[in-house]
Design a protein around this motif. Structure first.
Motif, PDB file in Angstrom:
ATOM      1  N   GLY A   1       0.926  -1.144  -0.175  1.00 40.92           N
ATOM      2  CA  GLY A   1      -0.129   0.057   0.332  1.00 40.92           C
ATOM      3  C   GLY A   1       1.112   1.449   0.006  1.00 40.92           C
ATOM      4  O   GLY A   1       1.733   0.938   0.437  1.00 40.92           O
ATOM      5  N   HIS A   2       0.406   2.649  -0.612  1.00 37.23           N
ATOM      6  CA  HIS A   2       1.204   3.287  -0.424  1.00 37.23           C
ATOM      7  C   HIS A   2       1.181   4.514   0.529  1.00 37.23           C
ATOM      8  O   HIS A   2       1.472   5.445   1.143  1.00 37.23           O
ATOM      9  N   GLY A   3       0.328   3.778   1.736  1.00 34.26           N
ATOM     10  CA  GLY A   3       0.519   4.312   3.140  1.00 34.26           C
ATOM     11  C   GLY A   3      -0.316   3.415   4.065  1.00 34.26           C
ATOM     12  O   GLY A   3      -0.727   2.029   3.755  1.00 34.26           O
ATOM     13  N   PRO A   4       0.137   3.519   5.293  1.00 37.86           N
ATOM     14  CA  PRO A   4       0.097   2.591   6.580  1.00 37.86           C
ATOM     15  C   PRO A   4      -2.069   2.844   6.812  1.00 37.86           C
ATOM     16  O   PRO A   4      -2.250   3.757   6.030  1.00 37.86           O
ATOM     17  N   SER A   5      -2.209   1.722   7.094  1.00 38.29           N
ATOM     18  CA  SER A   5      -3.439   1.779   7.175  1.00 38.29           C
ATOM     19  C   SER A   5      -4.527   0.700   8.205  1.00 38.29           C
ATOM     20  O   SER A   5      -3.155   0.126   8.602  1.00 38.29           O
ATOM     21  N   GLY A   6      -5.017   1.223   9.104  1.00 39.99           N
ATOM     22  CA  GLY A   6      -6.116   0.770  10.367  1.00 39.99           C
ATOM     23  C   GLY A   6      -5.060   1.244  11.271  1.00 39.99           C
ATOM     24  O   GLY A   6      -5.736   1.353  12.075  1.00 39.99           O
ATOM     25  N   THR A   7      -4.357   2.056  11.316  1.00 41.03           N
ATOM     26  CA  THR A   7      -3.656   3.609  12.101  1.00 41.03           C
ATOM     27  C   THR A   7      -5.211   4.496  12.155  1.00 41.03           C
ATOM     28  O   THR A   7      -6.105   4.792  12.090  1.00 41.03           O
ATOM     29  N   ALA A   8      -5.356   4.856  13.385  1.00 41.61           N
ATOM     30  CA  ALA A   8      -6.264   6.696  13.188  1.00 41.61           C
ATOM     31  C   ALA A   8      -5.897   7.057  12.763  1.00 41.61           C
ATOM     32  O   ALA A   8      -4.854   7.733  12.354  1.00 41.61           O
ATOM     33  N   ASN A   9      -6.880   7.882  11.745  1.00 42.01           N
ATOM     34  CA  ASN A   9      -7.475   8.268  10.518  1.00 42.01           C
ATOM     35  C   ASN A   9      -6.629   8.058   9.618  1.00 42.01           C
ATOM     36  O   ASN A   9      -6.068   9.244   8.255  1.00 42.01           O
ATOM     37  N   ARG A  10      -6.070   6.743   9.592  1.00 41.79           N
ATOM     38  CA  ARG A  10      -5.915   6.233   8.295  1.00 41.79           C
ATOM     39  C   ARG A  10      -6.449   5.324   7.968  1.00 41.79           C
ATOM     40  O   ARG A  10      -6.379   4.148   8.461  1.00 41.79           O
ATOM     41  N   HIS A  11      -6.963   5.361   6.354  1.00 40.77           N
ATOM     42  CA  HIS A  11      -8.039   4.380   6.109  1.00 40.77           C
ATOM     43  C   HIS A  11      -8.044   3.289   4.098  1.00 40.77           C
ATOM     44  O   HIS A  11      -8.097   4.360   3.773  1.00 40.77           O
ATOM     45  N   THR A  12      -8.218   2.306   4.930  1.00 39.48           N
ATOM     46  CA  THR A  12      -7.777   2.219   3.345  1.00 39.48           C
ATOM     47  C   THR A  12      -9.176   0.370   3.016  1.00 39.48           C
ATOM     48  O   THR A  12      -9.120   0.021   3.386  1.00 39.48           O
ATOM     49  N   PHE A  13      -9.553   1.011   1.279  1.00 37.47           N
ATOM     50  CA  PHE A  13     -10.870   0.302   1.505  1.00 37.47           C
ATOM     51  C   PHE A  13     -10.990  -0.180   0.239  1.00 37.47           C
ATOM     52  O   PHE A  13      -9.749  -0.061  -0.426  1.00 37.47           O
ATOM     53  N   GLY A  14     -11.687  -1.249  -0.602  1.00 41.02           N
ATOM     54  CA  GLY A  14     -11.546  -1.422  -1.777  1.00 41.02           C
ATOM     55  C   GLY A  14     -12.488  -2.112  -2.065  1.00 41.02           C
ATOM     56  O   GLY A  14     -13.819  -2.176  -1.363  1.00 41.02           O
ATOM     57  N   GLY A  15     -12.570  -2.560  -3.759  1.00 42.05           N
ATOM     58  CA  GLY A  15     -13.606  -3.015  -4.393  1.00 42.05           C
ATOM     59  C   GLY A  15     -14.232  -1.773  -5.351  1.00 42.05           C
ATOM     60  O   GLY A  15     -14.073  -0.186  -5.524  1.00 42.05           O
ATOM     61  N   LEU A  16     -14.956  -2.470  -5.964  1.00 38.87           N
ATOM     62  CA  LEU A  16     -15.705  -1.944  -6.910  1.00 38.87           C
ATOM     63  C   LEU A  16     -17.090  -1.372  -6.691  1.00 38.87           C
ATOM     64  O   LEU A  16     -17.738  -0.785  -7.593  1.00 38.87           O
ATOM     65  N   SER A  17     -18.000  -1.866  -5.753  1.00 40.04           N
ATOM     66  CA  SER A  17     -18.910  -1.122  -5.674  1.00 40.04           C
ATOM     67  C   SER A  17     -18.967  -0.067  -4.907  1.00 40.04           C
ATOM     68  O   SER A  17     -18.041   0.492  -3.976  1.00 40.04           O
ATOM     69  N   ASP A  18     -20.047   0.735  -4.216  1.00 42.72           N
ATOM     70  CA  ASP A  18     -19.709   1.253  -3.084  1.00 42.72           C
ATOM     71  C   ASP A  18     -20.027   1.263  -1.802  1.00 42.72           C
ATOM     72  O   ASP A  18     -20.199   2.182  -0.852  1.00 42.72           O
ATOM     73  N   ALA A  19     -20.231  -0.043  -1.571  1.00 40.69           N
ATOM     74  CA  ALA A  19     -20.418  -0.760  -0.224  1.00 40.69           C
ATOM     75  C   ALA A  19     -19.563   0.232   1.441  1.00 40.69           C
ATOM     76  O   ALA A  19     -19.978  -0.050   1.954  1.00 40.69           O
ATOM     77  N   ALA A  20     -18.270   0.289   0.543  1.00 38.48           N
ATOM     78  CA  ALA A  20     -16.983   0.839   1.356  1.00 38.48           C
ATOM     79  C   ALA A  20     -17.441   1.966   1.804  1.00 38.48           C
ATOM     80  O   ALA A  20     -17.545   3.069   3.271  1.00 38.48           O
ATOM     81  N   PHE A  21     -18.477   3.112   1.335  1.00 38.97           N
ATOM     82  CA  PHE A  21     -18.868   4.231   1.332  1.00 38.97           C
ATOM     83  C   PHE A  21     -19.420   4.773   3.146  1.00 38.97           C
ATOM     84  O   PHE A  21     -18.952   5.383   3.234  1.00 38.97           O
ATOM     85  N   ARG A  22     -20.363   3.231   3.920  1.00 39.33           N
ATOM     86  CA  ARG A  22     -20.721   4.035   4.239  1.00 39.33           C
ATOM     87  C   ARG A  22     -19.807   3.626   5.519  1.00 39.33           C
ATOM     88  O   ARG A  22     -20.220   3.976   6.410  1.00 39.33           O
ATOM     89  N   MET A  23     -18.826   3.761   5.436  1.00 43.04           N
ATOM     90  CA  MET A  23     -18.055   3.115   6.657  1.00 43.04           C
ATOM     91  C   MET A  23     -17.453   4.531   6.496  1.00 43.04           C
ATOM     92  O   MET A  23     -17.010   5.351   7.862  1.00 43.04           O
ATOM     93  N   VAL A  24     -17.285   5.847   5.912  1.00 43.57           N
ATOM     94  CA  VAL A  24     -16.967   7.293   6.825  1.00 43.57           C
ATOM     95  C   VAL A  24     -17.792   8.064   8.021  1.00 43.57           C
ATOM     96  O   VAL A  24     -17.066   8.350   8.499  1.00 43.57           O
ATOM     97  N   PRO A  25     -19.184   7.895   7.252  1.00 46.89           N
ATOM     98  CA  PRO A  25     -19.700   8.469   7.960  1.00 46.89           C
ATOM     99  C   PRO A  25     -19.545   7.519   9.747  1.00 46.89           C
ATOM    100  O   PRO A  25     -19.471   8.052  10.599  1.00 46.89           O
ATOM    101  N   LEU A  26     -19.279   6.229   9.384  1.00 39.80           N
ATOM    102  CA  LEU A  26     -19.217   4.932  10.697  1.00 39.80           C
ATOM    103  C   LEU A  26     -18.269   5.935  11.635  1.00 39.80           C
ATOM    104  O   LEU A  26     -17.755   6.075  12.655  1.00 39.80           O
ATOM    105  N   LEU A  27     -16.921   6.103  10.477  1.00 43.45           N
ATOM    106  CA  LEU A  27     -15.494   6.425  11.440  1.00 43.45           C
ATOM    107  C   LEU A  27     -15.690   7.660  11.584  1.00 43.45           C
ATOM    108  O   LEU A  27     -14.292   8.232  12.622  1.00 43.45           O
ATOM    109  N   GLU A  28     -15.782   8.799  11.191  1.00 42.90           N
ATOM    110  CA  GLU A  28     -16.348   9.727  11.292  1.00 42.90           C
ATOM    111  C   GLU A  28     -17.209  10.017  12.699  1.00 42.90           C
ATOM    112  O   GLU A  28     -16.720  11.226  12.998  1.00 42.90           O
ATOM    113  N   ALA A  29     -18.326   9.284  12.988  1.00 43.97           N
ATOM    114  CA  ALA A  29     -18.550   9.699  14.118  1.00 43.97           C
ATOM    115  C   ALA A  29     -18.280   9.007  14.903  1.00 43.97           C
ATOM    116  O   ALA A  29     -18.720   8.739  15.998  1.00 43.97           O
ATOM    117  N   GLY A  30     -16.872   8.802  14.881  1.00 46.72           N
ATOM    118  CA  GLY A  30     -16.123   8.075  16.122  1.00 46.72           C
ATOM    119  C   GLY A  30     -16.510   6.296  16.264  1.00 46.72           C
ATOM    120  O   GLY A  30     -15.788   6.097  17.547  1.00 46.72           O
TER     121      GLY A  30
END
Length: 527
Positions: free
Chosen positions: A489-518
């Motif tokens: 990967g081009h950067g670390p992931s799984g740490t605070a404020n650094r997140h990597t998702f994958g895929g060609l559907s939009d399922a992962a987009f649901r994760m952004v509001p969850l993460l930003e809600a803490g």
């Protein structure tokens, strides 16, 4: 003095794609970050079209990496692996990777003598969702491991067969071109009919007769579509086109399970306007999308075209079809008539329903480097990962409260857009920007945004300034959408404020509001 319970204390949510801390090199020579086995398999699986070659990896290398990871985790982490494979075929809508993964899951556990966790039978049944897939799985197994089929594979296929085999399925998928016909599969796995489907026993017997005694096979009266189909097939060729144009012709074709592909062969002549207009009412939504050019070339009426437009842009139809957004982009690029533009735009919007409306200021960076153009979405598609990246990046930018949309390669430049503008029109403004200098693009355009989203294959070139994510303060979230599943990967992931998702559907987009809600973001198949 309080050390932790202070007003400044905030949640530091994490996501599941996790780096190990080990430093690798990307294919371009940049400083890469190794991911753990689960994370690597997830990102590879959601971007993997079996035997598909990318700019950096051969199809064989990717297949070997995929099967190796599945086999490892099937033994060490069977619950997680079974969940991934079931989700991959379901919401992930990736057929071949899930079928291959299920076969390798069974093989690895049999070789290791592993017990506990989801059974091979359960995993096999979970990935078979379409009537032709039992044959696909058997063909893969025999090609790779020979004709000795273990019981978990047989029993999982038998479970799927009872669920999937119908009269229409037989007509559509049981063709002489298949290596495994329905009768072969029934003979091999000894599938008993579903007791809740009294007609299925006769259907199974007919499938066997059709395969092994075709001259005497008689369709059962309990499955009317088979008899109706036989009547049509018995008509002399000279009388067939009259069926298409007669009152009630469309209904008769539908009652006989006649697909548009079968109709073209049955008529033994051109698919003209009348033929298309007769079969369009019984076509599925994605079959309609794939044939828009054919409808125009045949000259279907405006009235019928309006019905097609209503179908392909209906949100329920789009949701049921579970197609990737780039399918609508492909149709838009290939359909000659402007009458399809707005319905396709609507359909694309419905397929991106999970894209969140992000508050504040968002920087969206879209990778348009050469490697993104080299890799097509599948062997049957001309669309590339660059196309997919542009679709997702544009959708994010349009939905955000305030967004800066940037494309990058060797250089970088903003992509101008207005709120409410068509996604498909904005896509025309993207270009091909050569190499991959992700770090410089972030450095140039990050201006105290509230978050950064990068849609990329993560294969950036060496930079003296470090990895792309290090250009953003640690208290600002950076979300990377990986569209290729390469190892580093081009950067670390799984740490605070650094997140990597994958895929060609939009399922992962649901994760952004969850993460930003803490809240922590779990794997997509975990409730």
């Amino acid at each position: 003095m309080a050390r932790f319970n202070t007003r400044a204390a905030t949640a530091r949510p994490t996501s599941r794609v996790t780096s190990t801390g080990r430093v690798l090199r990307t294919y371009e020579g940049g400083r890469g970050h190794e991911r753990d086995a689960r994370s690597e398999l997830f990102l590879l699986a959601v971007s993997h079209f079996v035997s598909e070659q990318t700019f950096y990896e051969t199809g064989t290398d990717r297949d070997d990496r995929f099967t190796g990871l599945v086999r490892e985790l099937a033994v060490t982490d069977p619950e997680w692996t079974a969940g991934l494979l079931g989700w991959l075929r379901g919401e992930g809508n990736l057929r071949t990777a899930s079928v291959v993964g299920a076969a390798e899951y069974v093989k690895a556990r049999l070789e290791a003598g592993a017990t506990g966790g989801p059974t091979g039978r359960q995993v096999i049944a979970s990935v078979l969702r379409r009537p032709d897939e039992p044959g696909e799985l058997l063909a893969y197994w025999t090609f790779r491991y020979g004709r000795s089929i273990p019981k978990p594979v047989k029993r999982g296929i038998a479970d799927a067969v009872r669920r999937l085999y119908t009269g229409k399925a037989l007509l559509k998928y049981d063709t002489p071109s298949k290596g495994y016909r329905f009768g072969d599969i029934l003979n091999l796995v000894h599938a008993a009919p579903d007791p809740d489907k009294p007609w299925q026993g006769e259907l199974f017997r007919y499938a066997l007769d059709r395969r092994f005694h075709p001259d005497t096979a008689e369709p059962p009266a309990s499955v009317p579509v088979l008899g109706a189909h036989r009547e049509l097939m018995a008509l002399p060729v000279a009388e067939r086109r009259a069926v298409v144009t007669a009152p009630g012709g469309a209904e008769r074709l539908a009652a006989a399970g006649m697909t548009w592909e079968a109709l073209a062969g049955w008529l033994q002549g051109p698919m003209d306007r009348a033929a298309w207009e007769a079969v369009i009412p019984s076509m599925g939504a994605m079959a309609l999308v794939r044939n828009l050019r054919n409808f125009d070339e045949a000259g279907v009426s405006d009235e019928v075209a309006a019905q097609v437009a209503a179908r392909i842009s209906d949100p329920d139809e789009v949701r049921r079809s579970r197609q990737f957004p780039f399918r609508y982009l492909a149709a838009y690029q290939h359909a000659p008539s402007l009458r399809w533009s707005y319905p396709l735009e609507q359909a694309l919007g419905h397929s991106l329903a999970n894209v969140p409306a992000l508050p504040g200021r968002t920087l969206v960076l879209v990778d348009r480097s050469g490697s993104m153009f080299y890799s097509r979405m599948s062997d049957r598609s001309e669309l590339t990962r660059a196309d997919a990246a542009a679709v997702f990046g544009t959708a994010i930018a349009l939905r955000a409260e305030q967004a800066d949309l940037v494309e990058f390669g060797t250089g970088s430049r903003p992509v101008r857009f207005r709120k409410g503008e068509s996604v498909l029109k904005i896509l025309d403004r993207f270009g091909d920007l050569g190499g991959t200098d992700t770090t410089e693009a972030v450095r140039r355009y990050y201006r105290k945004h509230d978050r950064v989203l990068i849609v990329t294959d993560e294969q950036y070139s060496y930079s003296r300034h470090g990895d792309p994510t290090s250009q953003v303060p640690s208290d600002v979230p950076v979300y990377t959408w990986n569209l290729a599943g390469h190892r580093a990967g081009h950067g670390p992931s799984g740490t605070a404020n650094r997140h990597t998702f994958g895929g060609l559907s939009d399922a992962a987009f649901r994760m952004v509001p969850l993460l930003e809600a803490g809240r922590d973001a779990d794997w997509p198949w975990v409730a």
